[in-house]
Design an enzyme around this catalytic site. Structure first.
Site, mmCIF file in Angstrom:
data_model
loop_
_atom_site.group_PDB
_atom_site.id
_atom_site.type_symbol
_atom_site.label_atom_id
_atom_site.label_comp_id
_atom_site.label_asym_id
_atom_site.label_seq_id
_atom_site.Cartn_x
_atom_site.Cartn_y
_atom_site.Cartn_z
ATOM 1 N N ARG A 167 0.838 -1.204 0.000
ATOM 2 C CA ARG A 167 0.000 0.000 0.000
ATOM 3 C C ARG A 167 0.871 1.252 0.000
ATOM 4 O O ARG A 167 0.542 2.252 -0.639
ATOM 5 C CB ARG A 167 -0.954 -0.018 1.201
ATOM 6 C CG ARG A 167 -2.000 1.078 1.131
ATOM 7 C CD ARG A 167 -3.100 0.892 2.144
ATOM 8 N NE ARG A 167 -2.615 1.007 3.510
ATOM 9 C CZ ARG A 167 -3.329 0.692 4.594
ATOM 10 N NH1 ARG A 167 -4.568 0.225 4.449
ATOM 11 N NH2 ARG A 167 -2.827 0.816 5.795
ATOM 12 N N LYS B 67 -2.707 6.433 1.316
ATOM 13 C CA LYS B 67 -2.570 6.904 2.695
ATOM 14 C C LYS B 67 -1.627 8.102 2.731
ATOM 15 O O LYS B 67 -0.445 7.987 3.077
ATOM 16 C CB LYS B 67 -2.073 5.752 3.574
ATOM 17 C CG LYS B 67 -2.395 5.925 5.043
ATOM 18 C CD LYS B 67 -2.269 4.603 5.767
ATOM 19 C CE LYS B 67 -2.289 4.770 7.268
ATOM 20 N NZ LYS B 67 -3.566 5.250 7.810
ATOM 21 N N GLU C 228 -16.239 6.033 4.826
ATOM 22 C CA GLU C 228 -15.324 5.645 5.902
ATOM 23 C C GLU C 228 -15.856 6.103 7.258
ATOM 24 O O GLU C 228 -16.632 7.052 7.354
ATOM 25 C CB GLU C 228 -13.958 6.302 5.694
ATOM 26 C CG GLU C 228 -13.325 5.893 4.386
ATOM 27 C CD GLU C 228 -11.930 5.350 4.568
ATOM 28 O OE1 GLU C 228 -11.689 4.570 5.515
ATOM 29 O OE2 GLU C 228 -11.080 5.719 3.762
HETATM 30 C C1 LIG Z 1 -8.775 6.505 6.364
HETATM 31 C C2 LIG Z 1 -8.499 5.131 6.833
HETATM 32 N N1 LIG Z 1 -9.350 4.150 6.524
HETATM 33 C C3 LIG Z 1 -9.144 2.881 6.928
HETATM 34 C C4 LIG Z 1 -8.045 2.535 7.681
HETATM 35 C C5 LIG Z 1 -7.838 1.119 8.108
HETATM 36 O O1 LIG Z 1 -6.835 0.520 7.337
HETATM 37 P P1 LIG Z 1 -5.979 -0.668 7.933
HETATM 38 O O2 LIG Z 1 -6.918 -1.756 8.271
HETATM 39 O O3 LIG Z 1 -5.082 -1.071 6.806
HETATM 40 O O4 LIG Z 1 -5.259 -0.146 9.092
HETATM 41 C C6 LIG Z 1 -7.132 3.517 8.042
HETATM 42 C C7 LIG Z 1 -5.934 3.185 8.825
HETATM 43 O O5 LIG Z 1 -4.910 2.888 8.226
HETATM 44 C C8 LIG Z 1 -7.356 4.848 7.609
HETATM 45 O O6 LIG Z 1 -6.501 5.822 7.941
#
Ligand SMILES: Cc1ncc(COP(=O)(O)O)c(C=O)c1O
Length: 344
Positions: free
Chosen positions: A85, A187, A223
């Site tokens: 990612r 991210k 989200e």
């Molecule tokens: C905006 C957002 N959505 C979802 C997630 C959850 O992603 P992950 O399960 O890979 O931590 C995160 C955290 O990383 C995030 O910052």
């Protein structure tokens, strides 16, 4: 990994906050190549005042956790997925990707160098790793930076939302964290800067965080703060939104796999209209930090939707998924091949 004398902390009382640990990893990119990187005790960066990360948001980051297993090993959960990612995030902002090998090695080195800070098994705590990549070096105009820093630091953490596996309340936001064809699926810091105001408004109104709707029409759920959304229907389907402005949560894809393969549920990743929330008997937020946080209530334009037991209790499917996920992370449940990566 056993036998290390731990720092004196009340592991059961940790929140989600920064704690200075012993050493962090730092590597530099210049003239087309990464150096090998090194560990340092210094937790501040000295960077050029013209750095693109400071002015034009040319930066991205990751978040993953190391856990102590029941039998005393220390493992990372799916670090290869975070490395992939971060590559996609870097590419989106024209930054040199961090090779997967270097990403995983950096995480391992930081865990090994801070073992006394890695919470022992049994406290519901973990060691959060924060890899980040920033554009630095002399610059003024809007263009990619001439140099980059990749660094990883770590901190022991407890639950992100107070109370752990307790239902919490959310409210939808009229603001957006990302644009329809923007950077929502990677991210990058800009998405989070854009979320600060919406978050603060939600908290001031007494909610744990806000829920973002699709930025084009504000009719679909996207989200839950910095976590993905899932809902469980009466007939036991696991439903989660699909959109290219959502961050693809590694936790969410792990839960989809567990729901399908371990709990034999039907899994649907598809647009979820906000006015169809009534179809869910359970709802939750999922992510590395949030783990599974049950959603008790969602308020959308003054209308309230409550979930399991009037929003007061954790639903049985959310509980099963939580136990499976955390069981795999702590070596109590056998997970799919490659999900836990032992730090030796
Ligand atoms: C905006 C957002 N959505 C979802 C997630 C959850 O992603 P992950 O399960 O890979 O931590 C995160 C955290 O990383 C995030 O910052």
């Amino acid at each position: 990994m056993t036998g290390v004398e731990k720092v004196s902390l009340d592991w059961s009382k940790l929140g989600f906050g920064y704690q200075k640990t012993d050493r962090r990893f730092i590597a530099h990119w210049k003239e087309g190549r990464w150096d090998a990187g090194t560990l340092t005790e210094d937790n501040s960066l000295h960077i050029h005042e013209g750095s693109c990360a400071l002015h034009y948001g040319q930066q991205c980051f990751e978040g993953l956790k190391a856990f102590t297993t029941k039998d005393g090993r220390v493992v990372l959960f799916r670090p290869d997925e975070n490395a992939k990612r971060m590559r996609r995030s870097a590419e989106a902002l024209l930054m040199p990707p961090v090779p997967e090998e270097m990403f995983i090695r950096a995480c391992e080195e930081v865990v090994r160098a801070n073992l006394r800070w890695v919470p022992p098994y049994g406290y519901g705590a973990s060691f959060y790793l924060r890899p980040f990549l920033i554009g630095v070096g002399e610059n003024l105009g809007v263009k990619p930076a001439p140099e980059y820093i990749f660094s990883v630091f770590g901190s022991p953490v407890g639950p992100y939302f107070k109370g752990g596996l307790q239902p919490v309340r959310f409210i939808t936001s009229e603001y957006d964290r990302a644009a329809p064809n923007g950077t929502g699926s990677v991210k990058v810091g800009g998405n989070y800067a854009a979320s600060l105001r919406a978050h603060e408004i939600a908290v001031k109104e007494g909610f744990a965080d806000c829920i973002y709707l699709d930025p084009a029409t504000h009719t679909y759920i996207e989200e839950v703060g910095a976590a993905n959304f899932f809902g469980i229907t009466k007939d036991d389907r696991f439903v989660t939104p699909k959109s290219n402005s959502i961050l693809p949560s590694i936790t969410k894809y792990s839960l989809m796999h567990l729901a399908e393969q371990y709990l034999k549920m039907t899994v649907e990743e598809r647009p979820v209209p906000i006015d169809s929330l009534g179809e869910f008997v359970e709802a939750g937020a999922c992510g590395t930090a949030a783990v599974i946080t049950p959603i008790g209530e969602i308020v959308h334009r003054k209308k309230s939707y409550t979930f399991y037991a009037g929003g007061k209790e954790v639903g049985p499917v959310s509980r099963k998924l939580y136990d499976l996920l955390t069981g795999i992370q702590t070596g109590v449940v056998e997970g799919p091949k490659g999900w836990v990566h032992e730090v030796r």
